[in-house]
Design a protein around this motif. Structure first.
Motif, short mmCIF file in Angstrom:
data_model
loop_
_atom_site.label_atom_id
_atom_site.label_comp_id
_atom_site.label_asym_id
_atom_site.label_seq_id
_atom_site.Cartn_x
_atom_site.Cartn_y
_atom_site.Cartn_z
N LEU A 18 41.63 44.54 35.69
CA LEU A 18 40.98 45.75 36.18
C LEU A 18 40.85 46.80 35.07
N LYS A 19 41.84 46.87 34.18
CA LYS A 19 41.75 47.79 33.04
C LYS A 19 40.60 47.38 32.12
N ALA A 20 40.45 46.08 31.88
CA ALA A 20 39.35 45.60 31.04
C ALA A 20 38.01 45.93 31.68
N ARG A 21 37.92 45.79 33.00
CA ARG A 21 36.67 46.14 33.70
C ARG A 21 36.37 47.63 33.55
N ALA A 22 37.40 48.46 33.70
CA ALA A 22 37.22 49.91 33.56
C ALA A 22 36.78 50.27 32.14
N ASP A 23 37.39 49.62 31.14
CA ASP A 23 36.99 49.86 29.74
C ASP A 23 35.53 49.49 29.53
N THR A 24 35.11 48.37 30.11
CA THR A 24 33.71 47.94 29.98
C THR A 24 32.78 48.95 30.63
N LEU A 25 33.13 49.41 31.82
CA LEU A 25 32.29 50.40 32.50
C LEU A 25 32.20 51.70 31.72
N ARG A 26 33.33 52.15 31.16
CA ARG A 26 33.30 53.38 30.35
C ARG A 26 32.38 53.20 29.15
N HIS A 27 32.45 52.04 28.54
CA HIS A 27 31.60 51.78 27.38
C HIS A 27 30.13 51.77 27.78
N LEU A 28 29.82 51.15 28.91
CA LEU A 28 28.43 51.11 29.38
C LEU A 28 27.92 52.52 29.68
N ASP A 29 28.80 53.36 30.23
CA ASP A 29 28.41 54.74 30.53
C ASP A 29 28.11 55.54 29.27
N SER A 30 28.64 55.12 28.12
CA SER A 30 28.43 55.86 26.88
C SER A 30 27.14 55.48 26.17
N ALA A 31 26.40 54.53 26.70
CA ALA A 31 25.20 54.04 26.03
C ALA A 31 24.10 55.09 26.02
N THR A 32 23.46 55.20 24.87
CA THR A 32 22.24 55.99 24.76
C THR A 32 21.23 55.13 24.02
N ALA A 33 20.02 55.13 24.50
CA ALA A 33 18.97 54.28 23.89
C ALA A 33 18.51 54.90 22.59
N PRO A 34 18.19 54.13 21.58
CA PRO A 34 18.49 52.70 21.49
C PRO A 34 19.95 52.49 21.10
N VAL A 35 20.55 51.41 21.56
CA VAL A 35 21.94 51.12 21.20
C VAL A 35 21.97 50.45 19.84
N ARG A 42 30.80 45.91 20.41
CA ARG A 42 31.92 46.40 21.25
C ARG A 42 31.74 45.91 22.68
N LEU A 43 30.53 45.97 23.21
CA LEU A 43 30.28 45.49 24.57
C LEU A 43 30.58 44.00 24.68
N ALA A 44 30.14 43.22 23.69
CA ALA A 44 30.42 41.78 23.70
C ALA A 44 31.92 41.52 23.71
N ASP A 45 32.67 42.28 22.91
CA ASP A 45 34.12 42.12 22.86
C ASP A 45 34.77 42.49 24.19
N LEU A 46 34.32 43.59 24.78
CA LEU A 46 34.87 44.01 26.07
C LEU A 46 34.58 42.99 27.16
N LEU A 47 33.36 42.46 27.19
CA LEU A 47 33.02 41.46 28.21
C LEU A 47 33.83 40.18 28.04
N ALA A 48 34.07 39.78 26.79
CA ALA A 48 34.88 38.59 26.54
C ALA A 48 36.32 38.81 26.99
N THR A 49 36.84 40.01 26.74
CA THR A 49 38.21 40.34 27.18
C THR A 49 38.28 40.33 28.69
N GLU A 50 37.31 40.95 29.34
CA GLU A 50 37.28 40.99 30.80
C GLU A 50 37.23 39.57 31.38
N GLN A 51 36.40 38.73 30.81
CA GLN A 51 36.28 37.36 31.30
C GLN A 51 37.59 36.59 31.11
N SER A 52 38.24 36.79 29.98
CA SER A 52 39.50 36.12 29.71
C SER A 52 40.56 36.48 30.75
#
Length: 75
Positions: A18-35, A42-52
């Protein structure tokens, strides 16, 4: 979710997932176009951690099922 004596504890794994999911969501909320490339990495790393953590939690739950395997999804 209490573990049986000598068995695995689900709570630490669930809380880390759940902490990994929250970290991923916080990171997604920080996105500004273009990324940029760093943000994407960082997003790829967070998603891999969440999946693990999700896989670990699912495997722990499966220990208590008949056959020791988590059922496949109907979706």
């Amino acid at each position: 979710m209490a573990a049986q004596a000598g068995g695995p504890a689900l709570d630490p794994t669930l809380s880390e997932w759940l902490k990994a999911r929250a970290d991923t969501l916080r990171h997604l909320d920080s996105a500004t176009a273009p990324v940029d490339e760093g943000w994407t990495q960082r997003l790829a790393d967070l998603l891999a951690t969440e999946q693990s953590w999700q896989v670990q939690y699912t495997e722990l739950i499966a220990l208590g099922t008949r056959g020791g395997r988590f059922p496949s999804s109907n979706r």
